[in-house]
Design a protein around this motif. Structure first.
Motif, mmCIF file in Angstrom:
data_model
loop_
_atom_site.group_PDB
_atom_site.id
_atom_site.type_symbol
_atom_site.label_atom_id
_atom_site.label_comp_id
_atom_site.label_asym_id
_atom_site.label_seq_id
_atom_site.Cartn_x
_atom_site.Cartn_y
_atom_site.Cartn_z
ATOM 1 N N ALA A 62 0.845 -1.196 0.000
ATOM 2 C CA ALA A 62 0.000 0.000 0.000
ATOM 3 C C ALA A 62 0.878 1.244 0.000
ATOM 4 N N PHE A 63 0.319 2.349 -0.508
ATOM 5 C CA PHE A 63 1.003 3.641 -0.429
ATOM 6 C C PHE A 63 0.968 4.150 1.003
ATOM 7 N N ARG A 64 2.015 4.875 1.372
ATOM 8 C CA ARG A 64 2.089 5.428 2.728
ATOM 9 C C ARG A 64 1.483 6.814 2.805
ATOM 10 N N ILE A 65 1.070 7.353 1.657
ATOM 11 C CA ILE A 65 0.412 8.647 1.619
ATOM 12 C C ILE A 65 -0.825 8.526 0.725
ATOM 13 N N PRO A 66 -1.825 9.395 0.931
ATOM 14 C CA PRO A 66 -2.994 9.361 0.045
ATOM 15 C C PRO A 66 -2.683 10.062 -1.276
ATOM 16 N N GLY A 67 -3.513 9.783 -2.264
ATOM 17 C CA GLY A 67 -3.329 10.462 -3.540
ATOM 18 C C GLY A 67 -4.063 9.766 -4.668
ATOM 19 N N LYS A 68 -3.878 10.302 -5.859
ATOM 20 C CA LYS A 68 -4.517 9.778 -7.062
ATOM 21 C C LYS A 68 -3.484 8.980 -7.861
ATOM 22 N N VAL A 69 -3.829 7.749 -8.226
ATOM 23 C CA VAL A 69 -2.917 6.886 -8.967
ATOM 24 C C VAL A 69 -2.752 7.438 -10.382
ATOM 25 N N SER A 70 -1.519 7.751 -10.722
ATOM 26 C CA SER A 70 -1.242 8.314 -12.049
ATOM 27 C C SER A 70 -0.605 7.296 -12.995
ATOM 28 N N LYS A 71 0.093 6.300 -12.439
ATOM 29 C CA LYS A 71 0.744 5.298 -13.276
ATOM 30 C C LYS A 71 0.674 3.935 -12.593
ATOM 31 N N ARG A 72 0.572 2.889 -13.415
ATOM 32 C CA ARG A 72 0.624 1.513 -12.914
ATOM 33 C C ARG A 72 1.435 0.708 -13.926
ATOM 34 N N TRP A 73 2.486 0.045 -13.425
ATOM 35 C CA TRP A 73 3.436 -0.608 -14.323
ATOM 36 C C TRP A 73 3.337 -2.125 -14.346
ATOM 37 N N VAL A 74 2.559 -2.737 -13.492
ATOM 38 C CA VAL A 74 2.510 -4.204 -13.444
ATOM 39 C C VAL A 74 1.061 -4.675 -13.513
ATOM 40 N N GLU A 75 0.912 -5.923 -13.944
ATOM 41 C CA GLU A 75 -0.386 -6.569 -14.015
ATOM 42 C C GLU A 75 -0.432 -7.741 -13.031
ATOM 43 N N GLU A 76 -1.628 -8.207 -12.767
ATOM 44 C CA GLU A 76 -1.807 -9.368 -11.901
ATOM 45 C C GLU A 76 -1.164 -10.599 -12.534
ATOM 46 N N GLY A 77 -0.398 -11.350 -11.739
ATOM 47 C CA GLY A 77 0.290 -12.533 -12.233
ATOM 48 C C GLY A 77 1.690 -12.261 -12.746
ATOM 49 N N GLU A 78 2.108 -11.004 -12.755
ATOM 50 C CA GLU A 78 3.434 -10.661 -13.266
ATOM 51 C C GLU A 78 4.488 -10.845 -12.183
ATOM 52 N N ARG A 79 5.656 -11.354 -12.581
ATOM 53 C CA ARG A 79 6.760 -11.546 -11.642
ATOM 54 C C ARG A 79 7.518 -10.239 -11.484
ATOM 55 N N VAL A 80 7.881 -9.899 -10.246
ATOM 56 C CA VAL A 80 8.570 -8.647 -9.947
ATOM 57 C C VAL A 80 9.794 -8.936 -9.093
ATOM 58 N N LYS A 81 10.710 -7.984 -9.096
ATOM 59 C CA LYS A 81 11.920 -8.046 -8.292
ATOM 60 C C LYS A 81 11.814 -7.075 -7.117
ATOM 61 N N ALA A 82 12.630 -7.308 -6.115
ATOM 62 C CA ALA A 82 12.641 -6.415 -4.953
ATOM 63 C C ALA A 82 12.995 -5.002 -5.376
ATOM 64 N N ASN A 83 12.259 -4.036 -4.834
ATOM 65 C CA ASN A 83 12.465 -2.600 -5.061
ATOM 66 C C ASN A 83 12.023 -2.158 -6.461
ATOM 67 N N GLN A 84 11.346 -3.026 -7.195
ATOM 68 C CA GLN A 84 10.853 -2.657 -8.523
ATOM 69 C C GLN A 84 9.631 -1.752 -8.389
ATOM 70 N N PRO A 85 9.548 -0.618 -9.132
ATOM 71 C CA PRO A 85 8.370 0.254 -9.072
ATOM 72 C C PRO A 85 7.125 -0.471 -9.588
ATOM 73 N N LEU A 86 6.043 -0.311 -8.855
ATOM 74 C CA LEU A 86 4.788 -0.964 -9.228
ATOM 75 C C LEU A 86 3.720 0.033 -9.669
ATOM 76 N N ALA A 87 3.633 1.155 -8.966
ATOM 77 C CA ALA A 87 2.637 2.173 -9.275
ATOM 78 C C ALA A 87 3.111 3.507 -8.706
ATOM 79 N N GLU A 88 2.490 4.591 -9.181
ATOM 80 C CA GLU A 88 2.901 5.932 -8.748
ATOM 81 C C GLU A 88 1.677 6.813 -8.570
ATOM 82 N N LEU A 89 1.751 7.669 -7.552
ATOM 83 C CA LEU A 89 0.704 8.658 -7.306
ATOM 84 C C LEU A 89 1.069 9.981 -7.967
ATOM 85 N N ASP A 90 0.051 10.794 -8.198
ATOM 86 C CA ASP A 90 0.284 12.164 -8.648
ATOM 87 C C ASP A 90 0.933 12.905 -7.483
#
Length: 366
Positions: A62-90
């Protein structure tokens, strides 16, 4: 006379020929083969519960601050690495706050420089006895207040700077995105679950236990697990976790089953079945084809030590799809005929074979 002799010889020859033919027709009776099986514990010996393979650790990101999601880089079922960006707020608001705090820090630094100079000047004048001690103490207090104010604003600046970084949600460890709960444009609160990460490492099976049986289970109980893709093999396991509260909708208790052996070829989301030993006495069972009935009595053909058959009455339970439990009349060491029982008779000698047509040798009874 020759004619009379010939008439006498012909019947004698026919009698001899018929006698010889009668000896050739006498053939020993053959012993027919009979497929035999031993009673096995009924399927009622194990309680089974359907489950799903899950990760041992499933952190909710979860995000540690509130906000509006501006970007999302991963889909459900996708493999990710530690510290990889997943989503970003405005992050416009947090950047503005960071700029405002930076300006306040600059103003506080200028103010501190001024009050420091003023304090040093009053200190020199007091040493020359040109100002009173109270005037110097006032300048000293202004300097301390300015210094404290600067430290406060620097801390606020660090928080604002951190919040700018919190606008980007990153994976906490290697794994697979098991669940995605947001879309671009959605406004989220601080701490609201955005992704569920199935971390790499141990795999477990999640099951639900019925309310009426919950009391007999405890953590550490041994179980066996059957994977849908490997139904011919069962893997040992144990109950690792039991929920103390029932699900408000299903009224079942969640449980986690950990594999007890080495590495198990279990993949996320696979269907599984968990088998737990039943708490009651388990009857034996025989194939349905082994049963026959006469005058309302159900019986089986039991093989005796000399390979002869004995009709044995049995008491059976509820019929299943392929087998039926035998409540009384048989022991686990008995052999019974499993096919063609309608053509057998008591005392008949047979040649016992198993399902692979291999000869069966009965163990000698003491």
């Amino acid at each position: 006379m020759f004619r009379d002799a010939l008439l006498l010889v012909v019947p004698i020859s026919l009698v001899s020929l018929l006698a010889g033919c009668g000896q050739e027709v006498s053939v020993p009776a053959t012993v027919r083969p009979a497929m035999v099986v031993q009673p096995v514990p009924s399927s009622q010996s194990m309680d089974s519960y359907p489950g799903e393979v899950r990760a041992r650790f499933e952190p909710e990101l979860a995000f540690r601050i509130p906000g509006k999601v501006s970007k999302r880089w991963v889909e459900e079922g996708e493999r990710v690495k530690a510290n990889q960006p997943l989503a970003e707020l405005d992050a416009q608001d947090v950047r503005l706050q960071l700029d405002a705090t930076r300006a306040q820090v600059a103003a506080a630094e200028a103010n501190l420089q001024m009050v420091r100079s003023e304090r040093d000047r009053y200190k020199t004048l007091m040493e020359r006895q040109m100002v009173s001690k109270s005037q110097y103490d006032n300048a000293e207090n202004l300097y301390r207040a300015g210094d404290a104010r600067l430290r406060q604003l620097k801390a606020e600046f660090t928080v604002a700077d951190n919040q700018t970084g919190y606008a980007v949600l990153r994976a906490s460890q290697d794994g697979v995105i098991a669940k995605r709960l947001v879309e671009v444009g959605q406004v989220v609160a601080a701490g609201q679950t955005v992704f569920t990460l199935a971390a790499d490492g141990e795999r477990e099976v999640s099951i639900s236990l019925p309310e009426q049986n919950y009391g007999r289970f405890k953590i550490g109980d041994p179980v066996s697990v059957e994977l849908w893709t490997q139904r011919e093999q069962r893997f040992p396991g144990r109950i690792r976790e039991l929920s103390p509260a029932a699900d408000p909708r299903s009224r079942t208790f969640a449980a986690r089953i950990a594999f007890a052996g080495g590495k198990v070829p279990a993949e996320l989301g696979q269907s599984a079945r968990v088998f737990i030993a039943a708490e009651h006495n388990v009857p034996l069972s025989v194939p349905l084809s082994a049963l026959t009935a006469e005058n309302g009595v159900t019986y089986v053909w039991r093989l005796q030590g000399d390979n002869t058959l004995k009709r044995t009455p049995v008491q059976v339970g509820a019929y299943g799809e392929e087998s039926v439990p035998v409540l009384s009349g048989l022991q686990a060491s008995d052999w019974v005929v499993a096919a063609g029982v309608h053509v057998l008779h008591d005392g008949e000698q047979v040649r016992p074979v198993d399902r692979s047509n291999r000869a069966v040798k009965l163990a000698a009874k003491e």
